[in-house]
Design a protein around this motif. Structure first.
Motif, mmCIF file in Angstrom:
data_model
loop_
_atom_site.group_PDB
_atom_site.id
_atom_site.type_symbol
_atom_site.label_atom_id
_atom_site.label_comp_id
_atom_site.label_asym_id
_atom_site.label_seq_id
_atom_site.Cartn_x
_atom_site.Cartn_y
_atom_site.Cartn_z
ATOM 1 N N ARG A 1 40.719 27.961 47.101
ATOM 2 C CA ARG A 1 41.252 26.885 46.269
ATOM 3 C C ARG A 1 40.600 25.551 46.637
ATOM 4 O O ARG A 1 40.323 24.717 45.767
ATOM 5 C CB ARG A 1 42.771 26.798 46.439
ATOM 6 C CG ARG A 1 43.423 25.758 45.549
ATOM 7 C CD ARG A 1 44.939 25.839 45.576
ATOM 8 N NE ARG A 1 45.408 27.034 44.898
ATOM 9 C CZ ARG A 1 45.937 28.099 45.515
ATOM 10 N NH1 ARG A 1 46.051 28.104 46.830
ATOM 11 N NH2 ARG A 1 46.330 29.143 44.844
ATOM 12 N N ARG A 2 40.326 25.363 47.902
ATOM 13 C CA ARG A 2 39.698 24.110 48.336
ATOM 14 C C ARG A 2 38.200 24.095 48.028
ATOM 15 O O ARG A 2 37.548 23.064 48.200
ATOM 16 C CB ARG A 2 39.960 23.883 49.820
ATOM 17 C CG ARG A 2 41.443 23.798 50.141
ATOM 18 C CD ARG A 2 41.730 23.177 51.484
ATOM 19 N NE ARG A 2 43.156 23.216 51.762
ATOM 20 C CZ ARG A 2 44.073 22.410 51.235
ATOM 21 N NH1 ARG A 2 43.682 21.474 50.375
ATOM 22 N NH2 ARG A 2 45.342 22.519 51.545
ATOM 23 N N THR B 1 34.222 32.769 45.571
ATOM 24 C CA THR B 1 34.257 32.365 44.164
ATOM 25 C C THR B 1 32.836 32.422 43.644
ATOM 26 O O THR B 1 31.919 31.869 44.258
ATOM 27 C CB THR B 1 34.829 30.945 43.997
ATOM 28 O OG1 THR B 1 34.177 30.049 44.892
ATOM 29 C CG2 THR B 1 36.322 30.931 44.264
ATOM 30 N N ARG B 2 32.626 33.077 42.506
ATOM 31 C CA ARG B 2 31.278 33.326 41.989
ATOM 32 C C ARG B 2 30.965 32.411 40.820
ATOM 33 O O ARG B 2 31.797 32.202 39.936
ATOM 34 C CB ARG B 2 31.160 34.782 41.534
ATOM 35 C CG ARG B 2 29.804 35.116 40.886
ATOM 36 C CD ARG B 2 29.719 36.593 40.494
ATOM 37 N NE ARG B 2 28.392 36.918 39.983
ATOM 38 C CZ ARG B 2 28.103 37.158 38.695
ATOM 39 N NH1 ARG B 2 29.064 37.109 37.786
ATOM 40 N NH2 ARG B 2 26.870 37.445 38.316
ATOM 41 N N GLY C 1 31.455 29.886 46.328
ATOM 42 C CA GLY C 1 32.154 29.488 47.546
ATOM 43 C C GLY C 1 32.406 30.688 48.421
ATOM 44 O O GLY C 1 32.743 31.774 47.942
ATOM 45 N N ILE C 2 32.212 30.518 49.720
ATOM 46 C CA ILE C 2 32.454 31.563 50.707
ATOM 47 C C ILE C 2 33.481 31.074 51.718
ATOM 48 O O ILE C 2 33.412 29.932 52.174
ATOM 49 C CB ILE C 2 31.157 31.947 51.447
ATOM 50 C CG1 ILE C 2 30.209 32.712 50.537
ATOM 51 C CG2 ILE C 2 31.458 32.775 52.699
ATOM 52 C CD1 ILE C 2 28.858 33.019 51.172
ATOM 53 N N ILE D 1 32.938 22.507 54.262
ATOM 54 C CA ILE D 1 33.957 22.158 55.251
ATOM 55 C C ILE D 1 35.389 22.194 54.714
ATOM 56 O O ILE D 1 36.293 22.663 55.415
ATOM 57 C CB ILE D 1 33.628 20.770 55.850
ATOM 58 C CG1 ILE D 1 32.338 20.853 56.665
ATOM 59 C CG2 ILE D 1 34.773 20.252 56.710
ATOM 60 C CD1 ILE D 1 31.765 19.503 57.061
ATOM 61 N N PRO D 2 35.683 21.714 53.484
ATOM 62 C CA PRO D 2 37.076 21.701 53.045
ATOM 63 C C PRO D 2 37.767 23.065 53.070
ATOM 64 O O PRO D 2 38.992 23.121 53.115
ATOM 65 C CB PRO D 2 36.976 21.166 51.609
ATOM 66 C CG PRO D 2 35.755 20.299 51.616
ATOM 67 C CD PRO D 2 34.794 21.023 52.511
#
Length: 607
Positions: free
Chosen positions: A22-23, A73-74, A3-4, A196-197
């Motif tokens: 977190r989202r 997040t990896r 996540g980026i 998007i979240p």
């Protein structure tokens, strides 16, 4: 996967980055980190494991004045899931911080070249090569935009990347190729993210980036360029209609349970505007200009693949169109034989599944029209299709897909009816009966779901000591058996195999004993006697049987789980949530991490 989140604005950046991460937790991850600019310095904080570990590290840092930064997040691909391998990565001068999703295929070659120039690496990741290469190019190109363009020309593979530089305060530079990345446009603030979240609580105005595009964003501006020549590219933000509340748990213990229980509404939304009130005919304006295929290639992965297998039965029966359902990762590497009149149908919840997109591009190279079936407006599948059917499921957060498959099945059922009517192979009376059943289905399902959950809780407790399961079905039940086994594996970590019931005696029956239960899908249809014969063979060998069936059936079983009969394909829409609830309650009883099962990611955006 991974996540980026990036932020440039007027508010403290780090809390926004952590909240964005977190989202994005549903995507799956094993480490996390942030980088931010403060007092002309670049700070990087990383931690192995869950976000709470990163938050603990951040309590010891000064960051409240920072208004620009990156978070990541990896999900490990190159290198172990350690703090050392977590993102963001820095160059040796600690001037640049960079985050990356994807896989750089030529990183070993680039790494050797950079080491020969004196670069020293601190991790085992392919991502660190990018930041060293960017720093090296910056020494030759003088400006960050030129250095980034040169770097993008040198790396091969898939990437969504973003970077910040201490000499470019309040600027984020980002680029994408074969990995999702999008821009959130706010008031006095802008975001970059992989989904998007991550920024939905701040803005619903989104700019979708294409492959080969670069974006520069500051608190008050954003620009998109072509990576090939760094010339400006015109873009218009799109408004996302669903809001943050739709992505929150709404009082449920887990997102997975919430999303299972949302399926009546998903069905309602999936048929809205697609059934003519006066004629009861199916109307699919999204693909009205595309030809009816002479042969259909369905390309998908995982749960979407199972939805495609299910649809094959309907399309071949109602529309008399031959259908090949392909695992996308195999389709893309197999020598295909296409014929005139073929059409490709790509199914992907996220619209960013790497193998499915690669399969679509093969179909495109062979001049096949492409229908996309996905849930995310503006996703890569949607943009690369000739016509797109959106499943209208809203955000699905739990890694284990539930309502997405339900929404795909609704769309595929409508597609089968529409093609059958156009070809004249499905009568108006039969089509109207189906659409009428479909319109009644949300009410029936909504009245049954809580009762089904109680049944699932009882059975999960009873069978929680099992270490393996068979899921058996025939006809439309066969793909559902595959999905039931997949769900149990995904979130409870119990080994399970789904089989066409007739295949059991061709080998798998050797595994049957008193400790190896069978979950049988046994609807009241023409194949019920065949399923019954298979289950008698299971009982003869001491195997325990859960029979998911309809009232009044005579079927061998140790435990009967009855659901209402809708008729024809509509029965699948009650069997599916039953399978999902069984897996869910089993995982809850065993104390597993339901929404974020180990080793899994929501969207598989790398090969």
């Amino acid at each position: 996967m991974c996540g980026i989140i990036g932020y440039a604005g007027h508010r403290p950046a780090v809390p926004l980055l952590v909240e964005g991460l977190r989202r994005l937790e549903y995507r799956g991850y094993d480490s996390a980190g942030v980088a931010y600019l403060q007092n002309k310095g670049l700070q990087v904080v990383r931690a192995e494991g869950k976000l709470k570990n990163l938050e603990h590290c951040l309590t010891e840092c000064q960051h409240l004045q920072a208004t620009c930064g990156l978070g990541h997040t990896r999900w490990a691909t190159h290198g172990l899931p350690t703090t050392q391998n977590a993102h963001p990565h820095q160059d040796e001068g600690q001037n640049i911080a960079l985050v990356h999703n994807g896989i750089i295929e030529n990183f070993q070659e680039l790494k050797q070249s950079l080491e020969a120039k004196g670069h020293h690496f601190a991790s085992q990741t392919d991502t660190e090569v990018i930041v060293h290469l960017l720093a090296d190019n910056l020494g030759h190109q003088n400006t960050l935009p030129k250095a980034l363009a040169a770097t993008l020309h040198q790396i091969e593979g898939s990437y969504a990347l973003a970077c910040i530089h201490r000499d470019y305060p309040n600027e984020i530079w980002a680029a994408r190729h074969s990995s999702p990345l999008l821009l959130g446009v706010g008031q006095g603030e802008n975001f970059i993210a992989s989904d998007i979240p991550a920024f939905l609580s701040s803005t619903r105005d989104v700019v979708f980036l294409e492959d080969g595009e670069v974006v520069r964003l500051t608190p008050n501006s954003w620009e998109v360029f072509s990576a090939a020549d760094m010339q400006p590219v015109g873009k218009t933000p799109q408004r996302i209609e669903w809001d943050l509340q739709a992505a929150q748990k709404g009082g449920f213990k887990h997102f997975m349970l919430k999303e299972i229980m949302e399926q009546p509404q998903v069905i309602q939304d999936g048929i809205a505007g697609r059934i003519d009130d006066a004629t009861q005919e199916v109307v699919l304006d999204e693909i009205a200009d595309l030809p009816i295929p002479g042969r259909l290639h369905i390309i998908a992965c995982g749960t979407s693949f199972h939805a495609g297998l299910w649809a094959k039965y309907l399309i071949e029966e109602w529309a008399r169109i031959p259908v090949q359902v392909e695992v996308a990762s195999e389709f893309r590497y197999r020598q295909q034989v296409f014929q005139e009149g073929d059409l490709a149908l790509a199914i992907s919840q996220s619209g960013e599944t790497a193998d499915t997109l690669a399969g679509m591009r093969i179909a495109r190279e062979n001049n096949l029209p492409i229908v996309g079936l996905c849930n995310v407006v503006g996703s890569s599948v949607a943009r690369e299709s000739d016509g797109t059917m959106y499943t209208q499921a809203g955000p699905e957060i739990s890694v284990a897909s539930t309502k997405a498959m339900c929404s795909q099945m609704v769309a595929l059922l409508l597609l089968a009816i529409a093609w059958g009517r156009k070809k004249g192979t499905l009568s108006a009376e039969a089509a109207q009966q189906l659409t009428g059943q479909l319109q009644r289905l949300p009410h029936t399902l909504s009245t049954e779901l809580e009762r089904m959950r109680h049944a699932a809780q009882r059975l999960a407790t009873q069978f929680s000591k099992a270490r393996s399961f068979f899921f058996l079905g025939r006809g439309l039940g066969s793909p559902l058996a595959l999905e039931g086994a997949l769900k149990l594996k995904e979130i409870s970590y119990i080994h399970a195999e789904g089989y066409a019931a007739g295949e059991m005696k061709h080998g798998p029956i050797a595994l049957i004993d008193s400790e190896f239960p069978t979950f049988a899908l046994a609807p009241q249809d023409s194949l019920l006697p065949k399923v019954g014969s298979n289950l008698q063979e299971v009982q003869a060998r001491g195997g325990k049987i859960i029979a998911l069936t309809h009232p009044g059936t005579d079927i061998p079983s140790d435990e009967r789980w009855e659901v209402p009969q809708m008729g024809s394909a509509l029965d699948s829409f009650l069997f599916l949530p039953a399978l999902q609830l069984f897996a869910y309650e089993m995982a809850v009883y065993l104390g597993k991490d339901v929404d974020q099962p180990r080793n899994l990611a929501k969207s598989v955006t790398v090969e």
